[in-house]
Scaffold this motif. Sequence first.
Motif, PDB file in Angstrom:
ATOM      1  N   MET A  82       0.838  -1.215   0.000  1.00 47.14           N
ATOM      2  CA  MET A  82       0.000   0.000   0.000  1.00 47.14           C
ATOM      3  C   MET A  82       0.866   1.255   0.000  1.00 47.14           C
ATOM      4  O   MET A  82       0.560   2.247  -0.673  1.00 47.14           O
ATOM      5  N   ILE A  83       1.951   1.203   0.759  1.00 45.33           N
ATOM      6  CA  ILE A  83       2.847   2.367   0.827  1.00 45.33           C
ATOM      7  C   ILE A  83       3.507   2.605  -0.534  1.00 45.33           C
ATOM      8  O   ILE A  83       3.602   3.739  -1.006  1.00 45.33           O
ATOM      9  N   THR A  84       3.947   1.511  -1.173  1.00 47.57           N
ATOM     10  CA  THR A  84       4.569   1.632  -2.505  1.00 47.57           C
ATOM     11  C   THR A  84       3.565   2.190  -3.510  1.00 47.57           C
ATOM     12  O   THR A  84       3.890   3.088  -4.298  1.00 47.57           O
ATOM     13  N   LEU A  85       2.350   1.658  -3.455  1.00 46.92           N
ATOM     14  CA  LEU A  85       1.292   2.111  -4.368  1.00 46.92           C
ATOM     15  C   LEU A  85       1.040   3.613  -4.181  1.00 46.92           C
ATOM     16  O   LEU A  85       0.918   4.367  -5.153  1.00 46.92           O
ATOM     17  N   GLU A  86       0.974   4.021  -2.921  1.00 44.94           N
ATOM     18  CA  GLU A  86       0.759   5.446  -2.610  1.00 44.94           C
ATOM     19  C   GLU A  86       1.885   6.306  -3.189  1.00 44.94           C
ATOM     20  O   GLU A  86       1.643   7.344  -3.818  1.00 44.94           O
ATOM     21  N   VAL A  88       4.005   5.596  -5.667  1.00 42.31           N
ATOM     22  CA  VAL A  88       4.007   5.590  -7.141  1.00 42.31           C
ATOM     23  C   VAL A  88       2.929   6.527  -7.665  1.00 42.31           C
ATOM     24  O   VAL A  88       3.177   7.370  -8.537  1.00 42.31           O
TER      25      VAL A  88
END
Lengths: 114, 167
Positions: A82-86, A88
């Motif tokens: 979720m953190i990576t998605l946020e 990106v």
Amino acid sequence: MAIDIPALMQEITQAASTVINEDITKLRGFSERQLKALATQANLIAQGVLSGAIDEELRDYFLDSLEDMALNFAKTLRGLLMITLEKVWNSIVGVLWNAIGKATGITLLTPTLD
Amino acid sequence: MRTVFNMMKAASLLFFVVALSACTVQLAPQFDQRLYHQLLDTSANTLIFLAETSSGTRANTCEQRQNSYFQLIGQFEALALQSRARPMPDSDMLEKINAALSARGLNTGDMDEAASAAALDKVASSIAKMQEQDCANGLQPIIVATFKNEILISLDQAITYESFLER
């Protein structure tokens, strides 16, 4: 001023790739550590049971724990994703808003959606 | 590795879900520097304690270790509380992502708290169980090693997640 589409695409790709490459390396490292540690735990439980050091009650506790830790591993991995998605997504939005701002000469505040 | 791959495949799907809205999003709680440093300090103290007991213990000397046990359990319970006390982003996107993940068979519960909270709870309960065993029967080295590895797994989950929040 018109937006240079190929240049903008390149900038978006660069922004996303930087985040993804860095985070995937960390995610892979975390997963490898966890899988190795979970396998080690299974071996320690087996050795403890075989040697008689771990009795039935403690064996059941360690097995339940192993299940809990596997679930927490999955939860942590999802949280990291979720953190990576946020990161990106926000990096791409930042590039797009910046490009529109430059093309129009208007200072645009990047909108947030919480 | 397959888990990571599946989650990355799901992420690509989710990306398009998120892409429906052209706004910046917050999908995880804010980084808490104080919590993170307390977590590192408490982890170091835990590893020192585990090193002290690594050659095994006897139940009749348990009293000497009670304060260390109580201190560590209390510290990890407090850290779990702090982790949960942070506001979670109340985002429509988060709900859509949760639904998409569940549909892909990646259902690990609602994302209504920081991922580190459950790991910190687990560390506290592992130490409590170790204390119970120590005071009842003493601990053979293989049992200490098993508790140690269990605690390290959960600590790694909590520390990795909290450090990732610094973005």
